[in-house]
Scaffold this motif. Structure first.
Motif, mmCIF file in Angstrom:
data_model
loop_
_atom_site.group_PDB
_atom_site.id
_atom_site.type_symbol
_atom_site.label_atom_id
_atom_site.label_comp_id
_atom_site.label_asym_id
_atom_site.label_seq_id
_atom_site.Cartn_x
_atom_site.Cartn_y
_atom_site.Cartn_z
ATOM 1 N N TYR A 328 0.926 -1.165 0.028
ATOM 2 C CA TYR A 328 0.008 0.111 -0.091
ATOM 3 C C TYR A 328 0.766 1.115 -0.093
ATOM 4 C CZ TYR A 328 -3.626 -3.354 1.345
ATOM 5 O OH TYR A 328 -4.753 -4.188 1.441
ATOM 6 N N ALA A 329 0.295 2.375 -0.679
ATOM 7 C CA ALA A 329 1.201 3.604 -0.756
ATOM 8 C C ALA A 329 0.359 4.652 -0.262
ATOM 9 C CB ALA A 329 1.631 3.909 -1.979
ATOM 10 N N GLU A 389 -0.814 -7.647 9.551
ATOM 11 C CA GLU A 389 0.571 -7.913 10.048
ATOM 12 C C GLU A 389 1.576 -8.207 8.945
ATOM 13 O OE1 GLU A 389 1.418 -11.503 12.074
ATOM 14 O OE2 GLU A 389 1.707 -10.269 13.815
ATOM 15 N N ASP A 390 1.135 -8.958 7.906
ATOM 16 C CA ASP A 390 2.238 -9.166 6.770
ATOM 17 C C ASP A 390 2.205 -8.070 5.661
ATOM 18 O OD1 ASP A 390 2.764 -11.427 7.695
ATOM 19 O OD2 ASP A 390 1.204 -12.527 6.969
ATOM 20 N N ASP A 391 1.508 -6.865 6.055
ATOM 21 C CA ASP A 391 1.476 -5.923 4.711
ATOM 22 C C ASP A 391 2.736 -4.975 4.729
ATOM 23 O OD1 ASP A 391 -1.086 -6.685 3.881
ATOM 24 O OD2 ASP A 391 -2.447 -5.420 5.082
ATOM 25 N N ASN A 392 2.738 -4.249 3.456
ATOM 26 C CA ASN A 392 3.866 -3.214 3.488
ATOM 27 C C ASN A 392 3.168 -1.926 3.116
ATOM 28 O OD1 ASN A 392 6.372 -5.279 2.714
ATOM 29 N ND2 ASN A 392 4.508 -5.899 1.859
ATOM 30 N N LEU A 393 3.834 -0.958 3.705
ATOM 31 C CA LEU A 393 3.199 0.714 3.614
ATOM 32 C C LEU A 393 4.244 1.456 3.256
ATOM 33 C CD1 LEU A 393 0.919 2.627 3.693
ATOM 34 C CD2 LEU A 393 1.573 2.924 6.175
ATOM 35 N N LEU A 394 4.264 2.369 2.028
ATOM 36 C CA LEU A 394 4.992 3.245 1.869
ATOM 37 C C LEU A 394 4.351 4.698 1.893
ATOM 38 C CD1 LEU A 394 7.751 3.501 -0.949
ATOM 39 C CD2 LEU A 394 6.076 5.402 -0.568
ATOM 40 N N ILE A 395 4.959 5.558 2.792
ATOM 41 C CA ILE A 395 4.197 7.010 2.645
ATOM 42 C C ILE A 395 5.347 8.022 2.326
ATOM 43 C CG2 ILE A 395 3.342 8.616 4.386
ATOM 44 C CD1 ILE A 395 2.913 6.501 6.291
ATOM 45 N N TYR A 396 4.526 8.733 1.165
ATOM 46 C CA TYR A 396 5.585 9.551 0.344
ATOM 47 C C TYR A 396 4.968 10.928 0.775
ATOM 48 C CZ TYR A 396 7.639 12.375 -3.489
ATOM 49 O OH TYR A 396 8.077 13.199 -4.142
ATOM 50 N N TYR A 397 5.759 11.791 1.095
ATOM 51 C CA TYR A 397 5.262 13.327 1.291
ATOM 52 C C TYR A 397 6.154 14.353 0.640
ATOM 53 C CZ TYR A 397 4.318 17.868 3.300
ATOM 54 O OH TYR A 397 4.037 19.133 3.646
ATOM 55 N N ALA A 398 5.411 15.027 -0.359
ATOM 56 C CA ALA A 398 6.125 16.343 -1.058
ATOM 57 C C ALA A 398 5.302 17.504 -0.597
ATOM 58 C CB ALA A 398 6.128 15.845 -2.497
ATOM 59 N N GLY A 399 6.216 18.328 -0.026
ATOM 60 C CA GLY A 399 5.350 19.814 0.365
ATOM 61 C C GLY A 399 6.432 20.586 1.065
ATOM 62 N N HIS A 400 5.933 21.630 1.841
ATOM 63 C CA HIS A 400 6.582 22.256 2.898
ATOM 64 C C HIS A 400 6.988 21.696 4.246
ATOM 65 C CE1 HIS A 400 6.997 26.193 0.855
ATOM 66 N NE2 HIS A 400 5.687 26.328 0.840
ATOM 67 N N ALA A 443 1.075 -3.117 10.137
ATOM 68 C CA ALA A 443 1.902 -3.652 8.704
ATOM 69 C C ALA A 443 3.292 -3.619 9.234
ATOM 70 C CB ALA A 443 2.028 -2.206 7.998
ATOM 71 N N ARG A 444 3.844 -4.863 8.906
ATOM 72 C CA ARG A 444 5.302 -5.381 9.209
ATOM 73 C C ARG A 444 6.316 -4.559 8.705
ATOM 74 N NH1 ARG A 444 5.259 -10.851 8.820
ATOM 75 N NH2 ARG A 444 4.798 -10.904 11.123
ATOM 76 N N ARG A 445 6.239 -3.911 7.622
ATOM 77 C CA ARG A 445 7.056 -3.093 6.989
ATOM 78 C C ARG A 445 6.508 -1.733 6.513
ATOM 79 N NH1 ARG A 445 7.753 -8.191 5.972
ATOM 80 N NH2 ARG A 445 6.156 -8.327 4.432
ATOM 81 N N VAL A 446 7.247 -0.709 6.673
ATOM 82 C CA VAL A 446 6.742 0.640 6.741
ATOM 83 C C VAL A 446 8.067 1.587 6.145
ATOM 84 C CG1 VAL A 446 5.681 2.796 7.493
ATOM 85 C CG2 VAL A 446 4.870 0.612 8.120
ATOM 86 N N LEU A 447 8.135 2.288 4.966
ATOM 87 C CA LEU A 447 8.978 2.996 4.587
ATOM 88 C C LEU A 447 8.461 4.521 4.410
ATOM 89 C CD1 LEU A 447 11.819 3.652 3.398
ATOM 90 C CD2 LEU A 447 10.963 2.848 1.188
ATOM 91 N N VAL A 448 8.886 5.539 4.881
ATOM 92 C CA VAL A 448 8.445 6.849 4.779
ATOM 93 C C VAL A 448 9.300 7.435 3.908
ATOM 94 C CG1 VAL A 448 8.064 9.159 5.870
ATOM 95 C CG2 VAL A 448 7.264 7.047 7.068
#
Length: 575
Positions: A328-329, A389-400, A443-448
């Motif tokens: 997920y993102a 529990e076995d999901d992956n999440l990426l959060i991307y932020y562009a802004g001030h 989620a087990r794996r998260v990348l910001v």
């Protein structure tokens, strides 16, 4: 081109379509209910609703249990949850804006003293973060050590970061490395551990040998000065010059003490050097597995959003027999600000990155354009109800982005489109809010990935020791096998704790341009450290071409349950 830290303009509508993750219960929203829209058609920035979305230290009432004919109540249970959820469950908490380390300790300390490792980790994090006072790293290390002794992975990692930085304990990178290894569950004879341990040992040995050489040179110089003073003292005695005798004697005593101290220091350094064990295991290069055919297993999403729009779960990705789970993102691009200078590229960055993640890597993407504070906070909160529990999440932020100096450290913020100009931070999204929700997510794996000014302030962790990087281990079967089961909370920041530029990338920021290129051109399983290794130099070069200094930073996020795991990008098909 401008940096991402500007001022002044007008509001625009929120973009991005239907909410992918709108699964928050009606009860939770009802507990914070208010008018749903203002005259402009925008959701209200309700302070009551936002207060309910903050994570608090909640003390839940004990459970009523029955054992045969006997009924009894269990002790009260500490938990981290939202203020609204705590209210619904009949819990007790201190209002977020009045919370401090004493009130937080009141919730967690009884369970920690009773031996609960998770509570001990929470107490350690309270002392490390300070919560309204200066951090107490010694106490943080004490509680982390107690939980680490019980095998708690988060505690082992947190304690390792303290040893790596020398906070509350004497700095010891090899000790830190061993704690990271334990958190990872990696055997001591593993090639990956041996490779990194040998690298650190060689660096330590070189440092100690350099210190010995320097101390030997100093001793030689001091011995020469001592000999000269002795000759001077002997000559003064022969002349019977009393004042000269006294001065020379004082200098001789002082110099003798310096020599003694230096010799003792040299002995200590020599002992450290002799104590470094030599690794006898041969270090071999680890092979990256060849690209194979990926099997995709359809997943089932069993719920629908509160507004009646069905939400589709992503598919579970597998590669060469390894199941990586669903992806997920949450992609946020803020360009048009009400009280700050507008930016140029966040829409382009967010849209194209979202498209690459969806089309090439199978992410289910939620795109938010020009999101206000309530929208960002609700989106982060709703992820808790969607992710498993076995999901992956990426959060991307562009802004001030912005920061506030709070004594010995700075606090970072993401600035939604309705943010006020500094120093008024009442409508900013604090890093602490983000970190607390990352810790609560299943989620087990998260990348910001944060492409904003001061984005690196989301993590206070060092850029800690990563096993096997020098040997190219990030894509190896062994690396994936050990990393995949561990929780990860990772940050890739476009410029660390410094400003970054908005343009310079042909319609994108310099960072987003390189990120898109790397993701598009990748054809194998790629780890987050490998992504960082590939993006760092190109971003620095592109920024330099725009007369700007900018260096990406990669860290783990402490206080969010990181256990030395990793994040992997798995293309839908090999090229």
């Amino acid at each position: 081109m401008r940096d991402n830290c500007g001022l002044n303009r007008r509001p625009t509508a929120i973009g991005g379509g239907k909410t992918l993750l709108a699964l928050i219960s009606a009860a939770l929203l009802g507990a914070c209910a208010g008018p749903q829209q203002d005259s402009a058609g925008l959701p209200p920035d309700s302070e009551d609703m936002i207060a309910g979305l903050y994570i608090v230290d909640c003390l839940l009432p004990g459970q009523i249990r029955k054992l045969g004919a006997m009924t009894y109540q269990t002790p009260r249970r500490p938990v981290k949850t939202t203020a609204a959820d705590c209210n619904i469950r009949g819990g007790e908490y201190v209002a977020y804006d009045r919370a401090n380390y004493k009130t937080a300790l009141k919730v967690w300390l009884p369970s920690a003293e009773a031996g609960d490792p998770k509570a001990q980790v929470s107490v350690g994090e309270i002392f490390e973060n300070g919560l309204g006072t200066e951090p107490n790293y010694e106490m943080a290390a004490f509680w982390y050590a107690k939980a680490a002794e019980q095998g708690d992975k988060t505690a082992q990692f947190n304690l390792g970061t303290l040893y790596e930085q020398g906070k509350g304990v004497e700095q010891n990178k090899l000790k830190a490395l061993n704690l990271y290894r334990e958190a990872w569950g990696l055997p001591e004879d593993s090639l990956m551990y041996q490779a990194t341990a040998q690298k650190e040992q060689e660096a330590l040995r070189a440092s100690l040998e350099s210190q010995l050489k320097s101390k030997d040179a100093q001793l030689k110089l001091l011995e020469s000065q001592l000999q000269s003073l002795r000759s001077k003292l002997k000559a003064a005695k022969a002349r019977g010059a009393s004042p000269e005798l006294a001065t020379a004697a004082d200098e001789l005593n002082t110099l003798s003490e310096l020599v003694t101290t230096l010799k003792n220091d040299r002995v200590a350094v020599a002992e450290q050097l002799s104590a470094i064990p030599k690794l006898r295991t041969p270090v071999a290069k680890l092979r990256t597995p060849e690209a194979g055919v990926k099997q995709r297993t359809p997943g089932v999403f069993e719920a629908a959003s509160s507004d009646g729009v069905e939400v589709v779960r992503g598919e579970s990705l597998s590669f060469e027999g390894t199941n990586f789970g669903r992806y997920y993102a949450l992609v946020i691009g803020n360009r048009n600000y009400s009280a700050l200078e507008d930016l140029e590229t966040p829409f382009n960055d967010a849209r194209e990155i979202g498209a690459v993640l969806e089309n090439k890597y199978g992410f289910t993407v939620q795109l938010l354009l020009d999101a206000d504070r309530l929208t960002v906070m609700r989106a982060l909160n709703e992820l808790h109800e969607v992710l498993t529990e076995d999901d992956n999440l990426l959060i991307y932020y562009a802004g001030h982005g912005s920061l506030i100096d709070i004594g010995d450290r700075n606090a970072g913020y993401w600035l939604p489109v309705n943010a006020d100009a500094p120093p008024n931070d009442s409508r900013w999204v604090p890093n602490e809010f983000i970190t607390n929700h990352l810790g609560r997510m299943q989620a087990r794996r998260v990348l910001v990935i944060a492409d904003s000014c001061y984005g690196g302030l989301l993590s206070s962790s060092p850029g800690h020791l990563f096993f096997g990087n020098a040997a190219g281990a990030e894509g190896s079967s062994e690396y994936i096998r050990y990393k995949l089961p561990r929780r990860s909370r990772l940050l890739l920041s476009s410029g660390g704790d410094k400003p970054v530029i908005d343009g310079g990338g042909g319609g994108h920021s310099v960072f987003a341009r390189e990120l898109i290129t790397i993701l598009e051109n990748n054809s194998q399983v790629m780890s987050a450290p490998a992504l960082y290794a590939n993006i760092r130099q190109p971003v620095m070069a592109r920024a330099e071409a725009n007369n700007f200094v900018q260096e990406p930073v990669y860290k783990s996020i402490k206080g969010a349950g990181h256990e030395v795991g990793d994040f992997f990008f798995v293309p839908k098909s090999s090229q």
